[in-house]
Write an enzyme that holds these catalytic residues in place. Structure first.
Site, mmCIF file in Angstrom:
data_model
loop_
_atom_site.group_PDB
_atom_site.id
_atom_site.type_symbol
_atom_site.label_atom_id
_atom_site.label_comp_id
_atom_site.label_asym_id
_atom_site.label_seq_id
_atom_site.Cartn_x
_atom_site.Cartn_y
_atom_site.Cartn_z
ATOM 1 C CB CYS A 98 -0.772 -0.082 1.039
ATOM 2 S SG CYS A 98 -1.891 1.300 1.115
ATOM 3 C CG HIS A 153 -3.838 -3.850 2.599
ATOM 4 N ND1 HIS A 153 -3.190 -3.047 4.014
ATOM 5 C CD2 HIS A 153 -4.402 -2.575 2.154
ATOM 6 C CE1 HIS A 153 -2.614 -2.096 3.997
ATOM 7 N NE2 HIS A 153 -3.520 -0.963 2.816
ATOM 8 C CD GLU A 203 -2.058 -6.097 5.345
ATOM 9 O OE1 GLU A 203 -1.368 -5.748 4.051
ATOM 10 O OE2 GLU A 203 -1.285 -5.584 5.212
#
Lengths: 264, 204
Positions: B80, B185, B187
């Site tokens: 990001c 992202h 994650e």
């Protein structure tokens, strides 16, 4: 173009997860119950986002404890998490974000602590603020409530939405107290009305009982997301079935590959 | 050792949780020595470009990062804002310099009624190159989670490995030698994201 979202909301009260009907709470189970009967890790594979709300019926909610438990809950949760309920200070905000939340949910503060809301937006960005607006819709008259539905705020539906937007919210989580827990479906008219008042993404909440109802709301162009807090109707495969139903009926939702394929 | 760089901005815990889930040991670091003796570097980031560069500068991390990546060839993944920091410069704030590890500029999306800013949600990632190791075993047009108002425009097309559509086609992933970046992202992108992180750790 971003895809529409199916969100699950967990209502949390000190150590327990709750079911809600018209904002009256019923204890369902604790974290180990959730993990045992609800197989939390597999549920998160069929939702786009998780909301965890601290609905402790206490003027001063135990944010520290909430944050601790939140941190354990989201350990194996690889989706965006929004959390809140009782945020009254920057400390509360930091605690919740450090526990693993990506976004903060604020409700009462939108009316009583506007400076705090502005400071949160300034420090963390608009995308970090979800404005939660609770309303009752009786006899076509809409009223706005704060403090977990206990207190009626003296402003109109339109004013409340504009207030949230002006304070810098990134999106609005709009809950019908009237429909909450009834399984009668979302108050689509009111949610649609909200989309004409603001351009902010709206999460429709309150009333979902089955996946046909999910589809009925999510198919509306202007509505970005839908949330359910119904722990019973959405156990095990029910959420992924809901996604399939929505897909089969022409609305594209995010898809993820089988978790088993992840590790080599 | 996989190191997650802490410069005061970014959801470090989620990245750590993802690495734990995948079975990789990791540590959160914020000093030059640790950067230089890492086997993989992850640069997360949420927030403003200029604040990030100021923080990196104040912690004396810019030079070690350059050395680790360019001289020692340690693979780095910018996530990001972390991907945007790889750029030469950003339009955001006071036009401050980035790490300049991949030449290019960071620009703001234009306001659009249909394509709202910040871009917030799951969106499809379309491969420009079909055989990049970062996306090994991942289907083209897979969904990943985005939340941003700025995007990175690399100078060289060769550094672009994936694009995504949101009103315009913007760059969603970059790769130059041992330098990788994802605008989204991983994650926060369910199994699609975990797979990508796993690929990054396993890169030779």
């Amino acid at each position: 173009m971003v895809k529409k979202r199916l969100i699950f909301t967990l209502l949390y009260d000190l150590d327990n997860f709750m079911l809600s009907r018209n904002f009256r709470l019923q204890k369902v189970g604790d974290l180990s119950w959730l993990k045992e009967y609800y197989d939390f890790n597999s549920i998160t594979n069929s939702i786009d986002e998780l909301v965890v709300l601290n609905v402790e019926r206490n003027k001063d909610k135990n944010i520290l404890k909430f944050s601790e438990n939140l941190s354990v809950l989201v350990e194996n949760c690889f989706i965006p998490v929004a959390a809140g309920g009782g945020i009254k200070s920057m400390d509360d905000a930091y605690n919740i974000l450090n526990a693993g939340a990506d976004k903060l949910i604020l409700n009462t503060a939108l009316y009583r602590q506007k400076n705090l809301v502005r400071e949160i937006v300034k420090t963390f960005g608009s995308q970090c603020l979800v404005a939660s607006i609770d309303f009752k819709n009786e006899n076509k008259e809409k009223k706005i409530f704060s403090e977990n539905g206990a207190f009626e705020e003296p402003l109109s539906f339109k004013e409340a939405i504009i207030n949230a937007e002006e304070l810098g919210a990134g999106e609005i989580y709009l809950t019908s107290m009237t429909k909450d827990g009834t399984g009668q479906g979302i108050d689509v008219d009111s949610v649609f009305e909200a989309t004409t008042i603001t351009n902010l993404p709206i999460i429709a909440s309150g009333g979902i009982g089955n996946f046909k109802q999910i589809f009925e709301v999510i198919r509306v162009n202007e509505i970005d997301a839908i949330s359910t807090a119904n722990l019973f109707n959405f156990m095990s495969d029910a959420l992924s079935d809901a996604r399939l139903f929505v897909e089969e009926n022409g609305i594209s939702l995010a898809k993820w590959q089988d978790v088993k394929l992840v590790k080599n | 050792m996989v190191s997650i760089i802490d410069y005061g901005m970014g959801n470090l815990k989620s990245v750590r949780n993802a690495l734990n889930y995948l079975g990789y040991e990791s540590r959160i670091i914020d000093n030059p020595v640790d950067i230089l003796n890492s086997s993989r570097l992850i640069l997360p980031g949420v927030g403003a470009f200029d604040k990030a560069m100021i923080n990196l500068n104040n912690k004396n991390l810019i030079e070690p990062l350059n050395k680790a990546v360019l001289s020692l060839g340690i693979p780095i993944l910018g996530i990001c804002l972390g991907m945007q920091l790889l750029a030469s410069q950003s339009e955001e704030g006071d036009k401050i310099d980035g790490l300049a590890l991949i030449p290019g500029k960071v620009k703001k999306f234009k306001q659009d009624k249909k394509y709202k800013i910040p871009l917030m949600g799951f969106n499809e990632v379309n491969f420009i190159k079909n055989d990049n190791k970062l996306f090994e075993g991942i289907e083209n047009h897979s969904d990943y989670y985005f939340v941003h108002s700025y995007h990175f425009e690399p100078e060289n097309n060769a550094d672009i490995i994936a694009k995504t559509f949101h009103g315009i086609e913007f760059v969603s992933s970059v790769n130059k030698d041992n330098i990788f970046g994802t605008q989204f992202h991983p994650e926060k992108s369910q199994s699609n994201g975990l797979k990508l992180i796993n690929n990054f750790i396993r890169i030779k």
